[in-house]
Design a protein around this motif. Structure first.
Motif, PDB file in Angstrom:
ATOM      1  N   THR A  22     -86.877  10.605  32.242  1.00 46.52           N
ATOM      2  CA  THR A  22     -87.284  11.933  31.784  1.00 46.52           C
ATOM      3  C   THR A  22     -88.220  12.575  32.802  1.00 46.52           C
ATOM      4  O   THR A  22     -88.070  13.760  33.135  1.00 46.52           O
ATOM      5  CB  THR A  22     -87.972  11.844  30.401  1.00 46.52           C
ATOM      6  N   GLY A  23     -89.172  11.808  33.330  1.00 47.39           N
ATOM      7  CA  GLY A  23     -90.103  12.327  34.331  1.00 47.39           C
ATOM      8  C   GLY A  23     -89.399  12.762  35.603  1.00 47.39           C
ATOM      9  O   GLY A  23     -89.708  13.820  36.159  1.00 47.39           O
ATOM     10  N   ALA A  24     -88.443  11.963  36.063  1.00 44.87           N
ATOM     11  CA  ALA A  24     -87.701  12.324  37.277  1.00 44.87           C
ATOM     12  C   ALA A  24     -86.894  13.599  37.052  1.00 44.87           C
ATOM     13  O   ALA A  24     -86.857  14.484  37.927  1.00 44.87           O
ATOM     14  CB  ALA A  24     -86.781  11.175  37.692  1.00 44.87           C
ATOM     15  N   LEU A  25     -86.272  13.727  35.891  1.00 47.30           N
ATOM     16  CA  LEU A  25     -85.509  14.940  35.587  1.00 47.30           C
ATOM     17  C   LEU A  25     -86.429  16.152  35.451  1.00 47.30           C
ATOM     18  O   LEU A  25     -86.074  17.256  35.884  1.00 47.30           O
ATOM     19  CB  LEU A  25     -84.674  14.744  34.316  1.00 47.30           C
ATOM     20  N   LEU A  26     -87.597  15.953  34.861  1.00 47.45           N
ATOM     21  CA  LEU A  26     -88.570  17.044  34.771  1.00 47.45           C
ATOM     22  C   LEU A  26     -88.983  17.526  36.159  1.00 47.45           C
ATOM     23  O   LEU A  26     -89.059  18.738  36.409  1.00 47.45           O
ATOM     24  CB  LEU A  26     -89.798  16.605  33.979  1.00 47.45           C
ATOM     25  N   LEU A  27     -89.247  16.596  37.052  1.00 47.50           N
ATOM     26  CA  LEU A  27     -89.614  16.977  38.425  1.00 47.50           C
ATOM     27  C   LEU A  27     -88.473  17.722  39.115  1.00 47.50           C
ATOM     28  O   LEU A  27     -88.688  18.735  39.789  1.00 47.50           O
ATOM     29  CB  LEU A  27     -90.007  15.742  39.238  1.00 47.50           C
ATOM     30  N   TYR A  28     -87.255  17.206  38.955  1.00 48.27           N
ATOM     31  CA  TYR A  28     -86.093  17.845  39.572  1.00 48.27           C
ATOM     32  C   TYR A  28     -85.942  19.282  39.075  1.00 48.27           C
ATOM     33  O   TYR A  28     -85.803  20.225  39.865  1.00 48.27           O
ATOM     34  CB  TYR A  28     -84.817  17.046  39.285  1.00 48.27           C
ATOM     35  N   TYR A  29     -85.965  19.455  37.753  1.00 54.43           N
ATOM     36  CA  TYR A  29     -85.737  20.788  37.201  1.00 54.43           C
ATOM     37  C   TYR A  29     -86.922  21.727  37.425  1.00 54.43           C
ATOM     38  O   TYR A  29     -86.726  22.931  37.573  1.00 54.43           O
ATOM     39  CB  TYR A  29     -85.317  20.722  35.727  1.00 54.43           C
ATOM     40  N   ALA A  30     -88.137  21.203  37.465  1.00 50.59           N
ATOM     41  CA  ALA A  30     -89.284  22.053  37.800  1.00 50.59           C
ATOM     42  C   ALA A  30     -89.116  22.591  39.224  1.00 50.59           C
ATOM     43  O   ALA A  30     -89.310  23.789  39.478  1.00 50.59           O
ATOM     44  CB  ALA A  30     -90.591  21.279  37.659  1.00 50.59           C
ATOM     45  N   GLY A  31     -88.735  21.720  40.154  1.00 52.24           N
ATOM     46  CA  GLY A  31     -88.483  22.151  41.527  1.00 52.24           C
ATOM     47  C   GLY A  31     -87.316  23.117  41.617  1.00 52.24           C
ATOM     48  O   GLY A  31     -87.379  24.123  42.335  1.00 52.24           O
ATOM     49  N   TYR A  32     -86.244  22.843  40.865  1.00 55.69           N
ATOM     50  CA  TYR A  32     -85.062  23.706  40.861  1.00 55.69           C
ATOM     51  C   TYR A  32     -85.416  25.106  40.368  1.00 55.69           C
ATOM     52  O   TYR A  32     -85.012  26.112  40.963  1.00 55.69           O
ATOM     53  CB  TYR A  32     -83.977  23.082  39.975  1.00 55.69           C
ATOM     54  N   VAL A  33     -86.197  25.169  39.274  1.00 57.86           N
ATOM     55  CA  VAL A  33     -86.570  26.460  38.707  1.00 57.86           C
ATOM     56  C   VAL A  33     -87.506  27.219  39.650  1.00 57.86           C
ATOM     57  O   VAL A  33     -87.337  28.426  39.866  1.00 57.86           O
ATOM     58  CB  VAL A  33     -87.202  26.264  37.309  1.00 57.86           C
ATOM     59  N   LEU A  34     -88.471  26.543  40.222  1.00 60.72           N
ATOM     60  CA  LEU A  34     -89.384  27.213  41.152  1.00 60.72           C
ATOM     61  C   LEU A  34     -88.652  27.727  42.384  1.00 60.72           C
ATOM     62  O   LEU A  34     -88.859  28.865  42.817  1.00 60.72           O
ATOM     63  CB  LEU A  34     -90.517  26.272  41.553  1.00 60.72           C
ATOM     64  N   LEU A  35     -87.788  26.902  42.956  1.00 69.04           N
ATOM     65  CA  LEU A  35     -87.027  27.318  44.131  1.00 69.04           C
ATOM     66  C   LEU A  35     -86.052  28.441  43.780  1.00 69.04           C
ATOM     67  O   LEU A  35     -85.933  29.426  44.526  1.00 69.04           O
ATOM     68  CB  LEU A  35     -86.279  26.120  44.719  1.00 69.04           C
ATOM     69  N   GLY A  36     -85.365  28.306  42.650  1.00 72.15           N
ATOM     70  CA  GLY A  36     -84.429  29.348  42.229  1.00 72.15           C
ATOM     71  C   GLY A  36     -85.118  30.670  41.953  1.00 72.15           C
ATOM     72  O   GLY A  36     -84.616  31.740  42.300  1.00 72.15           O
ATOM     73  N   GLY A  37     -86.296  30.608  41.332  1.00 70.41           N
ATOM     74  CA  GLY A  37     -87.059  31.828  41.076  1.00 70.41           C
ATOM     75  C   GLY A  37     -87.514  32.478  42.367  1.00 70.41           C
ATOM     76  O   GLY A  37     -87.452  33.707  42.516  1.00 70.41           O
ATOM     77  N   ALA A  38     -87.968  31.664  43.308  1.00 71.27           N
ATOM     78  CA  ALA A  38     -88.400  32.204  44.599  1.00 71.27           C
ATOM     79  C   ALA A  38     -87.233  32.856  45.335  1.00 71.27           C
ATOM     80  O   ALA A  38     -87.384  33.935  45.927  1.00 71.27           O
ATOM     81  CB  ALA A  38     -89.014  31.098  45.450  1.00 71.27           C
ATOM     82  N   ARG A  39     -86.063  32.226  45.281  1.00 69.83           N
ATOM     83  CA  ARG A  39     -84.882  32.813  45.945  1.00 69.83           C
ATOM     84  C   ARG A  39     -84.464  34.113  45.283  1.00 69.83           C
ATOM     85  O   ARG A  39     -84.050  35.063  45.960  1.00 69.83           O
ATOM     86  CB  ARG A  39     -83.719  31.825  45.918  1.00 69.83           C
ATOM     87  N   LEU A  40     -84.558  34.161  43.969  1.00 73.58           N
ATOM     88  CA  LEU A  40     -84.183  35.370  43.249  1.00 73.58           C
ATOM     89  C   LEU A  40     -85.130  36.516  43.573  1.00 73.58           C
ATOM     90  O   LEU A  40     -84.700  37.643  43.808  1.00 73.58           O
ATOM     91  CB  LEU A  40     -84.164  35.099  41.744  1.00 73.58           C
ATOM     92  N   VAL A  41     -86.418  36.235  43.626  1.00 74.86           N
ATOM     93  CA  VAL A  41     -87.411  37.258  43.972  1.00 74.86           C
ATOM     94  C   VAL A  41     -87.219  37.719  45.412  1.00 74.86           C
ATOM     95  O   VAL A  41     -87.265  38.918  45.701  1.00 74.86           O
ATOM     96  CB  VAL A  41     -88.846  36.727  43.741  1.00 74.86           C
ATOM     97  N   THR A  42     -86.972  36.778  46.322  1.00 71.55           N
ATOM     98  CA  THR A  42     -86.754  37.117  47.727  1.00 71.55           C
ATOM     99  C   THR A  42     -85.513  37.978  47.887  1.00 71.55           C
ATOM    100  O   THR A  42     -85.522  38.970  48.611  1.00 71.55           O
ATOM    101  CB  THR A  42     -86.615  35.838  48.578  1.00 71.55           C
ATOM    102  N   ALA A  43     -84.431  37.635  47.183  1.00 69.22           N
ATOM    103  CA  ALA A  43     -83.202  38.423  47.273  1.00 69.22           C
ATOM    104  C   ALA A  43     -83.407  39.801  46.678  1.00 69.22           C
ATOM    105  O   ALA A  43     -82.855  40.778  47.158  1.00 69.22           O
ATOM    106  CB  ALA A  43     -82.060  37.707  46.545  1.00 69.22           C
ATOM    107  N   GLY A  44     -84.233  39.900  45.644  1.00 71.87           N
ATOM    108  CA  GLY A  44     -84.494  41.189  45.006  1.00 71.87           C
ATOM    109  C   GLY A  44     -85.283  42.131  45.892  1.00 71.87           C
ATOM    110  O   GLY A  44     -85.203  43.337  45.747  1.00 71.87           O
TER     111      GLY A  44
END
Length: 176
Positions: free
Chosen positions: A115-137
Motif C-alpha cells: 500500500t505504501g509503495a502504491l501510495l508513493l507511486y500515485y502521489a508522484g504520478y499525480v504531482l507529475l501529471g498536474g505539473a505537466r497539465l499546468v505547463t501545457a496550459g
C-alpha cells in the motif's frame, strides 16, 4: 471514506471512463487498446468506489476484471514501456479488490509495504501529471491553432482524465 466524497469519486471515475470509451471508439487501431484499458480502469474504479456494499460477489468480480486488465496491459507492453502505467494501475486495482475480498468490504487494509509503495507511486504520478497539465496550459499558441497539448485540445483533456483517475486511485489507497 465519507459518503459525499465516495459519490464524487464514483462520478469522476465514471466520467473519465466514459470519455476514454469515446476516445477508444474514435482512436486508430494503435491507440484503441490503451484508451480501452483506461475506460475499463475508469469504470472499474467507479464500481470499486461505490459506497453501498456490493455483497460477497462484488470483490471477486472486480478482482477477475482487474486481473484481466493486467493481462491486457501486459499485452500492451509489446508496444513500449510507456504502457507500464496501465499494468501498475491494473495490479493496484486487483490488489485493492483482493484486500476487499479478504476483508469482505470497503476500507480493509492490505499489506502496508505494498500500500505504501502504491501510495508513493500515485502521489508522484499525480504531482507529475498536474505539473505537466499546468505547463501545457501555459503554452503560447498562434491565434486559431488548437494543438493537442494546449487548452481546448484533446490531448489536454486526456491528460486531465488520467490525472483524475490517478487522484481517484490515490484517494482509494488512502482509504485502505
Amino acid at each position: 471514506m465519507p459518503l459525499t466524497l465516495a459519490w464524487m469519486l464514483v462520478a469522476l471515475c465514471a466520467a473519465s471512463g466514459g470519455y476514454c470509451l469515446l476516445r477508444a471508439r474514435r482512436a486508430d487501431r494503435s491507440a484503441r487498446g490503451a484508451a480501452g484499458g483506461e475506460a475499463v480502469m475508469g469504470f472499474g474504479m467507479a464500481a470499486m468506489a461505490l459506497p453501498a456494499d456490493t455483497g460477497p460477489w462484488g470483490p471477486p468480480v472486480l478482482l477477475a476484471v482487474f486481473c484481466g486488465a493486467a493481462l491486457h496491459a501486459l499485452w500492451l507492453l509489446r508496444g513500449g514501456v510507456h504502457h507500464a502505467h496501465h499494468l501498475v494501475g491494473s495490479l493496484a486495482m486487483a490488489y485493492m479488490a483482493l484486500a476487499m475480498t479478504a476483508g469482505h468490504g470497503h476500507g480493509r487494509a492490505g499489506l502496508p509495504a505494498v500500500t505504501g509503495a502504491l501510495l508513493l507511486y500515485y502521489a508522484g504520478y499525480v504531482l507529475l501529471g498536474g505539473a505537466r497539465l499546468v505547463t501545457a496550459g501555459g503554452a503560447a499558441r498562434p491565434a486559431g491553432a488548437v494543438p493537442a497539448g494546449v487548452p481546448g485540445g484533446a490531448g489536454e483533456l486526456t491528460r486531465a482524465c488520467r490525472l483524475a483517475m490517478g487522484t481517484g486511485m490515490l484517494a482509494m489507497l488512502l482509504a485502505m
